[in-house]
Design a protein around this motif. Structure first.
Motif, PDB file in Angstrom:
ATOM      1  N   GLY A  47       0.810  -1.218   0.000  1.00 49.30           N
ATOM      2  CA  GLY A  47       0.000   0.000   0.000  1.00 49.30           C
ATOM      3  C   GLY A  47       0.840   1.263   0.000  1.00 49.30           C
ATOM      4  O   GLY A  47       0.382   2.315  -0.429  1.00 49.30           O
ATOM      5  N   VAL A  48       2.099   1.167   0.460  1.00 49.93           N
ATOM      6  CA  VAL A  48       2.952   2.362   0.469  1.00 49.93           C
ATOM      7  C   VAL A  48       3.185   2.889  -0.944  1.00 49.93           C
ATOM      8  O   VAL A  48       3.434   4.075  -1.133  1.00 49.93           O
ATOM      9  CB  VAL A  48       4.297   2.120   1.191  1.00 49.93           C
ATOM     10  N   TYR A  49       3.082   2.012  -1.941  1.00 47.81           N
ATOM     11  CA  TYR A  49       3.248   2.460  -3.333  1.00 47.81           C
ATOM     12  C   TYR A  49       2.150   3.428  -3.763  1.00 47.81           C
ATOM     13  O   TYR A  49       2.325   4.184  -4.708  1.00 47.81           O
ATOM     14  CB  TYR A  49       3.269   1.268  -4.285  1.00 47.81           C
ATOM     15  N   GLN A  50       1.023   3.422  -3.075  1.00 53.95           N
ATOM     16  CA  GLN A  50      -0.074   4.326  -3.427  1.00 53.95           C
ATOM     17  C   GLN A  50       0.335   5.788  -3.278  1.00 53.95           C
ATOM     18  O   GLN A  50      -0.204   6.655  -3.956  1.00 53.95           O
ATOM     19  CB  GLN A  50      -1.313   4.049  -2.578  1.00 53.95           C
ATOM     20  N   LEU A  51       1.260   6.071  -2.389  1.00 51.75           N
ATOM     21  CA  LEU A  51       1.676   7.457  -2.123  1.00 51.75           C
ATOM     22  C   LEU A  51       2.988   7.847  -2.789  1.00 51.75           C
ATOM     23  O   LEU A  51       3.506   8.933  -2.523  1.00 51.75           O
ATOM     24  CB  LEU A  51       1.808   7.685  -0.617  1.00 51.75           C
ATOM     25  N   THR A  52       3.530   6.991  -3.649  1.00 52.21           N
ATOM     26  CA  THR A  52       4.801   7.354  -4.273  1.00 52.21           C
ATOM     27  C   THR A  52       4.618   8.403  -5.361  1.00 52.21           C
ATOM     28  O   THR A  52       3.592   8.464  -6.031  1.00 52.21           O
ATOM     29  CB  THR A  52       5.515   6.117  -4.865  1.00 52.21           C
ATOM     30  N   LYS A  53       5.635   9.229  -5.504  1.00 50.13           N
ATOM     31  CA  LYS A  53       5.649  10.288  -6.519  1.00 50.13           C
ATOM     32  C   LYS A  53       5.819   9.682  -7.909  1.00 50.13           C
ATOM     33  O   LYS A  53       6.381   8.604  -8.060  1.00 50.13           O
ATOM     34  CB  LYS A  53       6.827  11.234  -6.274  1.00 50.13           C
ATOM     35  N   GLY A  54       5.369  10.436  -8.915  1.00 50.34           N
ATOM     36  CA  GLY A  54       5.683  10.122 -10.300  1.00 50.34           C
ATOM     37  C   GLY A  54       5.058   8.869 -10.872  1.00 50.34           C
ATOM     38  O   GLY A  54       5.647   8.240 -11.750  1.00 50.34           O
ATOM     39  N   GLN A  55       3.888   8.485 -10.406  1.00 48.26           N
ATOM     40  CA  GLN A  55       3.244   7.296 -10.954  1.00 48.26           C
ATOM     41  C   GLN A  55       2.818   7.543 -12.399  1.00 48.26           C
ATOM     42  O   GLN A  55       2.278   8.590 -12.722  1.00 48.26           O
ATOM     43  CB  GLN A  55       2.036   6.908 -10.107  1.00 48.26           C
ATOM     44  N   ASN A  56       3.068   6.542 -13.247  1.00 47.25           N
ATOM     45  CA  ASN A  56       2.710   6.641 -14.659  1.00 47.25           C
ATOM     46  C   ASN A  56       1.988   5.354 -15.047  1.00 47.25           C
ATOM     47  O   ASN A  56       2.585   4.273 -15.029  1.00 47.25           O
ATOM     48  CB  ASN A  56       3.963   6.831 -15.511  1.00 47.25           C
ATOM     49  N   PRO A  67      -2.901  11.509  -8.140  1.00 47.13           N
ATOM     50  CA  PRO A  67      -2.977  12.936  -7.784  1.00 47.13           C
ATOM     51  C   PRO A  67      -4.104  13.249  -6.783  1.00 47.13           C
ATOM     52  O   PRO A  67      -4.038  14.251  -6.071  1.00 47.13           O
ATOM     53  CB  PRO A  67      -3.228  13.627  -9.126  1.00 47.13           C
ATOM     54  N   THR A  68      -5.104  12.395  -6.707  1.00 54.78           N
ATOM     55  CA  THR A  68      -6.213  12.613  -5.769  1.00 54.78           C
ATOM     56  C   THR A  68      -5.733  12.614  -4.321  1.00 54.78           C
ATOM     57  O   THR A  68      -6.273  13.327  -3.486  1.00 54.78           O
ATOM     58  CB  THR A  68      -7.310  11.546  -5.972  1.00 54.78           C
ATOM     59  N   TYR A  69      -4.694  11.829  -4.013  1.00 55.76           N
ATOM     60  CA  TYR A  69      -4.191  11.793  -2.635  1.00 55.76           C
ATOM     61  C   TYR A  69      -3.740  13.181  -2.175  1.00 55.76           C
ATOM     62  O   TYR A  69      -3.916  13.532  -1.012  1.00 55.76           O
ATOM     63  CB  TYR A  69      -3.036  10.792  -2.497  1.00 55.76           C
ATOM     64  N   ARG A  70      -3.164  13.962  -3.088  1.00 58.51           N
ATOM     65  CA  ARG A  70      -2.685  15.295  -2.702  1.00 58.51           C
ATOM     66  C   ARG A  70      -3.823  16.249  -2.351  1.00 58.51           C
ATOM     67  O   ARG A  70      -3.600  17.291  -1.753  1.00 58.51           O
ATOM     68  CB  ARG A  70      -1.821  15.874  -3.823  1.00 58.51           C
ATOM     69  N   ALA A  89      11.340  -2.012   3.559  1.00 56.57           N
ATOM     70  CA  ALA A  89      11.346  -3.327   2.914  1.00 56.57           C
ATOM     71  C   ALA A  89      11.253  -3.215   1.396  1.00 56.57           C
ATOM     72  O   ALA A  89      11.654  -4.132   0.673  1.00 56.57           O
ATOM     73  CB  ALA A  89      10.197  -4.182   3.451  1.00 56.57           C
ATOM     74  N   ARG A  90      10.749  -2.091   0.897  1.00 57.77           N
ATOM     75  CA  ARG A  90      10.591  -1.876  -0.544  1.00 57.77           C
ATOM     76  C   ARG A  90      11.629  -0.904  -1.099  1.00 57.77           C
ATOM     77  O   ARG A  90      11.523  -0.453  -2.234  1.00 57.77           O
ATOM     78  CB  ARG A  90       9.164  -1.378  -0.821  1.00 57.77           C
ATOM     79  N   GLY A  91      12.601  -0.565  -0.279  1.00 59.49           N
ATOM     80  CA  GLY A  91      13.673   0.318  -0.725  1.00 59.49           C
ATOM     81  C   GLY A  91      13.230   1.758  -0.921  1.00 59.49           C
ATOM     82  O   GLY A  91      13.855   2.507  -1.673  1.00 59.49           O
ATOM     83  N   LEU A  92      12.167   2.155  -0.244  1.00 58.35           N
ATOM     84  CA  LEU A  92      11.633   3.510  -0.359  1.00 58.35           C
ATOM     85  C   LEU A  92      11.973   4.322   0.882  1.00 58.35           C
ATOM     86  O   LEU A  92      12.212   3.762   1.958  1.00 58.35           O
ATOM     87  CB  LEU A  92      10.109   3.474  -0.535  1.00 58.35           C
ATOM     88  N   THR A  93      11.950   5.648   0.714  1.00 61.81           N
ATOM     89  CA  THR A  93      12.142   6.551   1.843  1.00 61.81           C
ATOM     90  C   THR A  93      11.013   7.573   1.843  1.00 61.81           C
ATOM     91  O   THR A  93      10.216   7.648   0.901  1.00 61.81           O
ATOM     92  CB  THR A  93      13.478   7.310   1.740  1.00 61.81           C
ATOM     93  N   GLU A  94      10.996   8.385   2.864  1.00 63.65           N
ATOM     94  CA  GLU A  94       9.996   9.445   2.960  1.00 63.65           C
ATOM     95  C   GLU A  94      10.065  10.400   1.768  1.00 63.65           C
ATOM     96  O   GLU A  94       9.051  10.943   1.335  1.00 63.65           O
ATOM     97  CB  GLU A  94      10.188  10.203   4.281  1.00 63.65           C
ATOM     98  N   ASP A  95      11.250  10.566   1.207  1.00 65.60           N
ATOM     99  CA  ASP A  95      11.430  11.445   0.040  1.00 65.60           C
ATOM    100  C   ASP A  95      10.720  10.927  -1.210  1.00 65.60           C
ATOM    101  O   ASP A  95      10.487  11.679  -2.148  1.00 65.60           O
ATOM    102  CB  ASP A  95      12.917  11.639  -0.267  1.00 65.60           C
ATOM    103  N   ASP A  96      10.395   9.642  -1.236  1.00 69.51           N
ATOM    104  CA  ASP A  96       9.694   9.051  -2.382  1.00 69.51           C
ATOM    105  C   ASP A  96       8.189   9.285  -2.345  1.00 69.51           C
ATOM    106  O   ASP A  96       7.488   8.962  -3.301  1.00 69.51           O
ATOM    107  CB  ASP A  96       9.950   7.534  -2.438  1.00 69.51           C
ATOM    108  N   LEU A  97       7.700   9.842  -1.249  1.00 70.72           N
ATOM    109  CA  LEU A  97       6.257   9.995  -1.057  1.00 70.72           C
ATOM    110  C   LEU A  97       5.770  11.392  -1.437  1.00 70.72           C
ATOM    111  O   LEU A  97       6.494  12.380  -1.275  1.00 70.72           O
ATOM    112  CB  LEU A  97       5.896   9.729   0.410  1.00 70.72           C
ATOM    113  N   VAL A  98       4.523  11.456  -1.903  1.00 72.55           N
ATOM    114  CA  VAL A  98       3.907  12.754  -2.177  1.00 72.55           C
ATOM    115  C   VAL A  98       3.678  13.489  -0.863  1.00 72.55           C
ATOM    116  O   VAL A  98       3.596  12.876   0.204  1.00 72.55           O
ATOM    117  CB  VAL A  98       2.557  12.613  -2.933  1.00 72.55           C
TER     118      VAL A  98
END
Length: 136
Positions: A47-56, A67-70, A89-98
């Motif tokens: 579910g953390v992928y739902q908030l990642t930046k730059g989804q295409n 964009p609705t999350y913003r 666990a997914r190699g993400l950080t807070e900087d990857d989130l919207v």
């Protein structure tokens, strides 16, 4: 007679695309917020992928609803939590989130970002403090 406000916590555990869970959760969150309930979201596991930046989503032929999350702050959603262990666990950080801004139109209180990364004990605490938990 005063209106009873319930605390709703929506757990988002699924990746944003490939199933309907993420979209359904977002719709239910907006409905709950429209009825003046205290609405919070928690993103765990994929579910953390739902908030990642730059989804295409062009390559998968689905509408990109990320964009609705913003805009959730505009619907009086004040609390969005992300599980730290799931991010790591997914190699993400807070900087990857919207970032999601929030402003109280009555008081003028503002927060630039209501997305908060939390550890496992805090996840448990938040669930315990909530009246109703929905899992998607």
């Amino acid at each position: 007679m005063s209106e009873v406000v319930k605390k709703f916590l929506y757990l988002n555990r699924k990746a944003p695309y490939g199933t309907i869970y993420a979209w359904e959760s977002l719709e239910v969150v907006l409905i709950g917020a429209a009825f003046d309930q205290e609405v919070s979201l928690m993103f765990l596991d994929d579910g953390v992928y739902q908030l990642t930046k730059g989804q295409n989503t062009v390559g998968i032929g689905m509408k990109n609803f990320s964009p609705t999350y913003r805009t959730l702050g505009d619907y009086e959603v004040k609390y969005i939590y992300v599980d730290r262990d799931s991010l790591e666990a997914r190699g993400l950080t807070e900087d990857d989130l919207v970032q999601v801004a929030w402003e109280d139109m009555d008081t003028g209180e503002e927060r630039d970002n209501i997305v908060e990364v939390v550890d496992a004990p805090r996840v448990t605490e938040l669930m315990d403090e909530t009246d109703i938990v929905f899992s998607f």
